[in-house]
Design a protein around this motif. Structure first.
Motif, PDB file in Angstrom:
ATOM      1  N   LEU A 213       7.239   7.258  -1.466  1.00 33.14           N
ATOM      2  CA  LEU A 213       5.799   7.221  -1.624  1.00 33.14           C
ATOM      3  C   LEU A 213       5.579   5.550  -1.242  1.00 33.14           C
ATOM      4  O   LEU A 213       4.659   5.184  -0.682  1.00 33.14           O
ATOM      5  N   VAL A 214       6.383   4.897  -1.960  1.00 36.94           N
ATOM      6  CA  VAL A 214       6.106   3.370  -2.074  1.00 36.94           C
ATOM      7  C   VAL A 214       6.393   2.882  -0.688  1.00 36.94           C
ATOM      8  O   VAL A 214       5.457   1.837  -0.249  1.00 36.94           O
ATOM      9  N   LYS A 215       7.326   3.242   0.010  1.00 36.97           N
ATOM     10  CA  LYS A 215       7.498   2.648   1.286  1.00 36.97           C
ATOM     11  C   LYS A 215       6.395   3.128   2.405  1.00 36.97           C
ATOM     12  O   LYS A 215       6.035   2.298   3.254  1.00 36.97           O
TER      13      LYS A 215
ATOM     14  N   LEU B  15       3.264   3.710   1.559  1.00 38.80           N
ATOM     15  CA  LEU B  15       2.161   2.761   1.176  1.00 38.80           C
ATOM     16  C   LEU B  15       2.283   1.244   1.694  1.00 38.80           C
ATOM     17  O   LEU B  15       1.319   0.637   2.049  1.00 38.80           O
ATOM     18  N   SER B  16       3.535   0.971   1.542  1.00 44.97           N
ATOM     19  CA  SER B  16       3.655  -0.430   2.140  1.00 44.97           C
ATOM     20  C   SER B  16       3.780  -0.561   3.568  1.00 44.97           C
ATOM     21  O   SER B  16       3.122  -1.845   4.067  1.00 44.97           O
ATOM     22  N   GLN B  17       4.053   0.526   4.308  1.00 47.36           N
ATOM     23  CA  GLN B  17       3.754   0.311   5.736  1.00 47.36           C
ATOM     24  C   GLN B  17       2.265   0.254   6.244  1.00 47.36           C
ATOM     25  O   GLN B  17       1.729  -0.271   7.168  1.00 47.36           O
ATOM     26  N   VAL B  18       1.349   0.763   5.204  1.00 42.54           N
ATOM     27  CA  VAL B  18      -0.086   0.711   5.707  1.00 42.54           C
ATOM     28  C   VAL B  18      -0.916  -0.549   4.864  1.00 42.54           C
ATOM     29  O   VAL B  18      -1.434  -1.219   5.675  1.00 42.54           O
ATOM     30  N   ASN B  19      -0.401  -0.876   3.788  1.00 40.14           N
ATOM     31  CA  ASN B  19      -0.800  -1.968   2.974  1.00 40.14           C
ATOM     32  C   ASN B  19       0.046  -2.476   1.757  1.00 40.14           C
ATOM     33  O   ASN B  19       0.075  -1.629   0.910  1.00 40.14           O
TER      34      ASN B  19
ATOM     35  N   PRO C 180       2.883  -0.008  -5.432  1.00 40.97           N
ATOM     36  CA  PRO C 180       3.492  -0.411  -6.572  1.00 40.97           C
ATOM     37  C   PRO C 180       4.967  -1.101  -6.689  1.00 40.97           C
ATOM     38  O   PRO C 180       5.831  -0.580  -5.817  1.00 40.97           O
ATOM     39  N   ARG C 181       5.395  -1.641  -7.514  1.00 39.50           N
ATOM     40  CA  ARG C 181       6.752  -1.752  -7.719  1.00 39.50           C
ATOM     41  C   ARG C 181       7.436  -0.483  -8.314  1.00 39.50           C
ATOM     42  O   ARG C 181       6.829  -0.073  -9.113  1.00 39.50           O
ATOM     43  N   LEU C 182       8.775  -0.340  -8.026  1.00 41.86           N
ATOM     44  CA  LEU C 182       9.518   0.592  -8.491  1.00 41.86           C
ATOM     45  C   LEU C 182      10.608   0.253  -9.314  1.00 41.86           C
ATOM     46  O   LEU C 182      11.468  -0.351  -8.667  1.00 41.86           O
ATOM     47  N   PHE C 183      10.602   0.787 -10.572  1.00 43.12           N
ATOM     48  CA  PHE C 183      11.840   0.481 -11.407  1.00 43.12           C
ATOM     49  C   PHE C 183      12.603   1.849 -11.595  1.00 43.12           C
ATOM     50  O   PHE C 183      11.878   2.663 -12.088  1.00 43.12           O
TER      51      PHE C 183
END
Length: 299
Positions: A182-184, A186-190, A195-198
Motif C-alpha cells: 500500500l505504501v509503495k 501511494l508513493s508512486q502516485v504522490n 505514511p511511514r511504515l514501522f
C-alpha cells in the motif's frame, strides 16, 4: 548480618527502580505535527500481547523530558504530542474457533483499557482475511482493505508486525507485505500521501522470554555510554542477525514500567476466551509485555 543483605537489598532496589519508570528512546515516529498513527493487527488480543508498551506510550499526555548521559530519553508519558492521534485496525475477528463475535467484544474492552478511543478503532471481517494458522494473507487484499481508512484519516505512520511476525503466525507475517504494498503504491502516485511504515522487531528466542529482566537490560543499554556497552550480556540484547548490529538506540524503543505492565495484563484479561494456560505463561515471561522495538521499512 546486615552487611550480607545489603548488596541484595541494593540489587532489588535497582531492579524495582528500573522496572517502575517507563521510557522511550528519542529516535521515534512522533514529529509533533499532526501525527496520525495506525496500529495494524491481525487478531483480537494482538494489541495487548505484542503492542501494549507502544500503545500506552502514544496515548498518554505530555510531561517534562528528562535527559540521561549522552542520549535523550523520554518517559513514555512524554511521548504523545497534543496533535498525536492513535488508531487501531484489526483485520480479522479471530474466528478460527467460531468465537468471532465474542472476540470482537473482547477487543473493544481491551482497547478501552489501553486508551484507544472507540471512534478511532475498527475491526474487519473480510472473507479472504480469516484467522488461519496455516496460510498467509494476500498482500494486495490487505492493501485494498486498509486503503480507504488511510485515505480518509491520512495516517502519517503505520505500525505492524515484521516479516517474522513475532510468533511466526502466517497472518502476522502477511501484514508488513500488505502495508508495504500500500505504501509503495501511494508513493508512486504522490509521495506526500504515503505514511511511514514501522515493523515490530522479532527478537531471538533467548531474548523473547526474559520477562521482567527485559526492561532492565534495555534501559541499561539505552542509558549506558557506548564505551560501557560490553558490560551487558550480548545475547540478552536485541540483535539484528541480518545487519549484525544492535537495534537499541538506533530505532524507536518503548519500555513499560510496572503500572503499564499492569494495564497490559488488565487488557489481556479482557480476552477471556483466549486465557488458556500457555497464554498465562506468555504474559508472565514475554519481553513484548514490557518492551517494543521498531525498525522503519523503506517505501
Amino acid at each position: 548480618m546486615p552487611l550480607i543483605f545489603s548488596p541484595l537489598i541494593l540489587l532489588i532496589s535497582l531492579l524495582i527502580g528500573c522496572l517502575y519508570r517507563p521510557i522511550v528512546s528519542e529516535n521515534g515516529f512522533v514529529t509533533g505535527r499532526n501525527d496520525r498513527i495506525l496500529l495494524l493487527t491481525a487478531h483480537p488480543d494482538d494489541e495487548c500481547m505484542f503492542f501494549a508498551p507502544t500503545l500506552q506510550a502514544l496515548v498518554k499526555a505530555p510531561v517534562e523530558q528528562p535527559t540521561f548521559h549522552h542520549q535523550k530519553i523520554f518517559s513514555s508519558a512524554a511521548y504523545k504530542s497534543p496533535t498525536t492521534q492513535v488508531y487501531s485496525l484489526c483485520l480479522s475477528t479471530g474466528d478460527a474457533d467460531g468465537l468471532g463475535e465474542t472476540r470482537r467484544l473482547e477487543l473493544a474492552r481491551s482497547l478501552d483499557i489501553l486508551g484507544v478511543e472507540s471512534s478511532d478503532r475498527w475491526l474487519v471481517d473480510h472473507p479472504e482475511l480469516q484467522d488461519n494458522i496455516t496460510s498467509q494473507w494476500d498482500p494486495t487484499i490487505i492493501a485494498e482493505v486498509v486503503r480507504p481508512y488511510l485515505l480518509q484519516h491520512k495516517f502519517t505512520v503505520i505500525l505492524t508486525f515484521d516479516f517474522q511476525g513475532i510468533s511466526s503466525h502466517p497472518n502476522h507475517q502477511s501484514l508488513p507485505s500488505g502495508a508495504a504494498h500500500l505504501v509503495k503504491s501511494l508513493s508512486q502516485v504522490n509521495a506526500d500521501t504515503a505514511p511511514r511504515l514501522f515493523t515490530l522487531v522479532t527478537v531471538p528466542l533467548v531474548s523473547k522470554y526474559t520477562g521482567f529482566l527485559a526492561p532492565t537490560l534495555v534501559k541499561l543499554d539505552l542509558l549506558l555510554p557506548h564505551q560501557f556497552k560490553w558490560l551487558l550480556i550480548p545475547f540478552l540484547r536485541t540483535f539484528d542477525a541480518t545487519a549484525g548490529i544492535s537495534r537499541i538506540g538506533a530505532q524507536p524503543v518503548f519500555v513499560s514500567g510496572i503500572p503499564e505492565y499492569a494495564t497490559a495484563l488488565r487488557a489481556m484479561y479482557a480476552h477471556q476466551s483466549q486465557l488458556v494456560w500457555f497464554r498465562w505463561l506468555y504474559v508472565l515471561f514475554s519481553r513484548y509485555m514490557w518492551v517494543n522495538e521498531w525498525v522503519e521499512l523503506a517505501a
